[in-house]
Design a protein around this motif. Structure first.
Motif, PDB file in Angstrom:
ATOM      1  N   PRO A 187      42.796  42.926  31.002  1.00  0.00           N
ATOM      2  CA  PRO A 187      43.447  44.148  30.520  1.00  0.00           C
ATOM      3  C   PRO A 187      44.569  43.886  29.518  1.00  0.00           C
ATOM      4  CG  PRO A 187      44.056  43.712  32.794  1.00  0.00           C
ATOM      5  CD  PRO A 187      43.005  42.717  32.425  1.00  0.00           C
ATOM      6  N   TYR A 188      45.103  42.670  29.460  1.00  0.00           N
ATOM      7  CA  TYR A 188      46.216  42.362  28.569  1.00  0.00           C
ATOM      8  C   TYR A 188      45.743  41.783  27.233  1.00  0.00           C
ATOM      9  CZ  TYR A 188      48.957  43.179  32.729  1.00  0.00           C
ATOM     10  OH  TYR A 188      49.510  43.748  33.852  1.00  0.00           O
ATOM     11  N   CYS A 189      44.979  40.713  27.275  1.00  0.00           N
ATOM     12  CA  CYS A 189      44.561  40.062  26.024  1.00  0.00           C
ATOM     13  C   CYS A 189      43.181  40.511  25.560  1.00  0.00           C
ATOM     14  CB  CYS A 189      44.597  38.546  26.172  1.00  0.00           C
ATOM     15  SG  CYS A 189      43.364  37.890  27.327  1.00  0.00           S
ATOM     16  N   LYS A 190      42.458  41.253  26.389  1.00  0.00           N
ATOM     17  CA  LYS A 190      41.130  41.806  26.082  1.00  0.00           C
ATOM     18  C   LYS A 190      40.038  40.741  25.953  1.00  0.00           C
ATOM     19  CE  LYS A 190      43.043  45.840  25.675  1.00  0.00           C
ATOM     20  NZ  LYS A 190      43.374  46.460  26.930  1.00  0.00           N
ATOM     21  N   ARG A 191      40.346  39.483  26.263  1.00  0.00           N
ATOM     22  CA  ARG A 191      39.312  38.439  26.235  1.00  0.00           C
ATOM     23  C   ARG A 191      38.537  38.461  27.542  1.00  0.00           C
ATOM     24  NH1 ARG A 191      42.766  33.470  25.221  1.00  0.00           N
ATOM     25  NH2 ARG A 191      44.478  34.829  24.743  1.00  0.00           N
ATOM     26  N   LYS A 192      37.282  38.093  27.476  1.00  0.00           N
ATOM     27  CA  LYS A 192      36.457  38.044  28.683  1.00  0.00           C
ATOM     28  C   LYS A 192      36.775  36.759  29.443  1.00  0.00           C
ATOM     29  CE  LYS A 192      32.679  40.975  27.311  1.00  0.00           C
ATOM     30  NZ  LYS A 192      32.639  41.955  28.343  1.00  0.00           N
ATOM     31  N   PHE A 193      36.762  36.865  30.781  1.00  0.00           N
ATOM     32  CA  PHE A 193      37.022  35.706  31.623  1.00  0.00           C
ATOM     33  C   PHE A 193      36.155  35.803  32.866  1.00  0.00           C
ATOM     34  CE2 PHE A 193      39.630  38.921  33.485  1.00  0.00           C
ATOM     35  CZ  PHE A 193      39.699  38.625  34.832  1.00  0.00           C
ATOM     36  N   GLN A 194      35.990  34.676  33.500  1.00  0.00           N
ATOM     37  CA  GLN A 194      35.238  34.631  34.750  1.00  0.00           C
ATOM     38  C   GLN A 194      36.247  34.524  35.883  1.00  0.00           C
ATOM     39  OE1 GLN A 194      32.348  31.522  34.894  1.00  0.00           O
ATOM     40  NE2 GLN A 194      32.055  31.715  37.096  1.00  0.00           N
ATOM     41  N   SER A 195      36.152  35.415  36.845  1.00  0.00           N
ATOM     42  CA  SER A 195      37.107  35.391  37.951  1.00  0.00           C
ATOM     43  C   SER A 195      36.876  34.154  38.819  1.00  0.00           C
ATOM     44  CB  SER A 195      36.995  36.661  38.789  1.00  0.00           C
ATOM     45  OG  SER A 195      35.698  36.798  39.286  1.00  0.00           O
ATOM     46  N   SER A 196      37.918  33.765  39.507  1.00  0.00           N
ATOM     47  CA  SER A 196      37.867  32.599  40.380  1.00  0.00           C
ATOM     48  C   SER A 196      36.898  32.870  41.535  1.00  0.00           C
ATOM     49  CB  SER A 196      39.261  32.324  40.934  1.00  0.00           C
ATOM     50  OG  SER A 196      39.200  31.428  42.009  1.00  0.00           O
ATOM     51  N   ARG A 197      36.190  31.836  41.951  1.00  0.00           N
ATOM     52  CA  ARG A 197      35.279  32.052  43.079  1.00  0.00           C
ATOM     53  C   ARG A 197      36.057  32.282  44.362  1.00  0.00           C
ATOM     54  NH1 ARG A 197      32.512  26.150  43.968  1.00  0.00           N
ATOM     55  NH2 ARG A 197      34.399  25.078  44.601  1.00  0.00           N
ATOM     56  N   TYR A 198      37.337  31.863  44.375  1.00  0.00           N
ATOM     57  CA  TYR A 198      38.183  32.099  45.544  1.00  0.00           C
ATOM     58  C   TYR A 198      38.833  33.479  45.497  1.00  0.00           C
ATOM     59  CZ  TYR A 198      37.568  27.099  45.888  1.00  0.00           C
ATOM     60  OH  TYR A 198      37.014  25.848  45.970  1.00  0.00           O
ATOM     61  N   ARG A 199      38.886  34.071  44.314  1.00  0.00           N
ATOM     62  CA  ARG A 199      39.451  35.414  44.113  1.00  0.00           C
ATOM     63  C   ARG A 199      38.456  36.258  43.318  1.00  0.00           C
ATOM     64  NH1 ARG A 199      43.879  36.670  47.070  1.00  0.00           N
ATOM     65  NH2 ARG A 199      45.261  34.900  47.178  1.00  0.00           N
ATOM     66  N   PRO A 200      37.390  36.693  43.918  1.00  0.00           N
ATOM     67  CA  PRO A 200      36.394  37.454  43.160  1.00  0.00           C
ATOM     68  C   PRO A 200      36.911  38.792  42.640  1.00  0.00           C
ATOM     69  CG  PRO A 200      35.784  37.314  45.484  1.00  0.00           C
ATOM     70  CD  PRO A 200      37.001  36.470  45.293  1.00  0.00           C
ATOM     71  N   ASP A 201      38.007  39.307  43.229  1.00  0.00           N
ATOM     72  CA  ASP A 201      38.579  40.578  42.770  1.00  0.00           C
ATOM     73  C   ASP A 201      39.625  40.383  41.675  1.00  0.00           C
ATOM     74  OD1 ASP A 201      40.305  39.306  44.520  1.00  0.00           O
ATOM     75  OD2 ASP A 201      41.117  41.169  45.327  1.00  0.00           O
ATOM     76  N   GLN A 202      39.739  39.186  41.118  1.00  0.00           N
ATOM     77  CA  GLN A 202      40.710  38.876  40.068  1.00  0.00           C
ATOM     78  C   GLN A 202      40.516  39.804  38.880  1.00  0.00           C
ATOM     79  OE1 GLN A 202      40.436  34.814  38.776  1.00  0.00           O
ATOM     80  NE2 GLN A 202      41.871  35.099  37.093  1.00  0.00           N
ATOM     81  N   LYS A 203      41.631  40.405  38.411  1.00  0.00           N
ATOM     82  CA  LYS A 203      41.555  41.387  37.333  1.00  0.00           C
ATOM     83  C   LYS A 203      42.150  40.886  36.014  1.00  0.00           C
ATOM     84  CE  LYS A 203      41.629  45.449  40.321  1.00  0.00           C
ATOM     85  NZ  LYS A 203      41.093  44.775  41.470  1.00  0.00           N
TER      86      LYS A 203
END
Length: 146
Positions: free
Chosen positions: A12-28
């Motif tokens: 939401p801040y830099c608008k780049r796509k990222f893959q969330s951590s497998r330990y934190r699947p709800d990472q935003k």
């Protein structure tokens, strides 16, 4: 290759796509330092606005820090004065500060009664910083009675 069920989301801040951590699947938010700093700042502001106990805890923490570091601001300002560059700029700043200390209401009234003028003169493009008269020359002229 992405693991099954793991898609890339936009930060939401830099608008780049990222893959969330497998330990934190709800990472935003992505893991860049700037985005994480903004996330923490936003959380802190929201929490201060909504949670009275959190606000009190922050106030108490700041008060305790000020009590444990009473001379912090004096030391900070003294360090800034020591770091001031030597030369013409520094002496002009000192003179300007001295004039500002003297310019209290009673002194200003006396200056007006003497028919004096104060001029701030600077060359074109001299100001390198916003709203600072660091490079200004102060010339005080008093009218000669005729």
């Amino acid at each position: 290759m992405l693991p099954i069920g793991m898609s890339q989301k936009p930060c939401p801040y830099c608008k780049r796509k990222f893959q969330s951590s497998r330990y934190r699947p709800d990472q935003k938010v992505c893991s860049s330092l700037e985005c994480q700093r903004r996330r923490r700042t936003d959380y802190h502001r929201k929490k201060l606005a909504e949670d009275v106990l959190y606000r009190e805890q922050c106030r108490d923490s700041q008060r305790k820090w000020r009590e444990n570091n009473p001379a912090y601001m004096q030391n900070y300002r003294a360090e800034l004065r020591r770091k001031e560059p030597l030369g013409n700029k520094s002496s002009l700043l000192r003179e300007l500060r001295q004039l500002l200390k003297l310019a209290k209401n009673n002194v200003v009234l006396d200056l007006k009664s003497l028919d004096a003028s104060v001029w701030l003169v600077s060359g074109k493009g001299v100001f390198s910083e916003k709203n600072i008269l660091a490079f200004a020359k102060v010339i005080v002229l008093q009218a000669i009675p005729q």
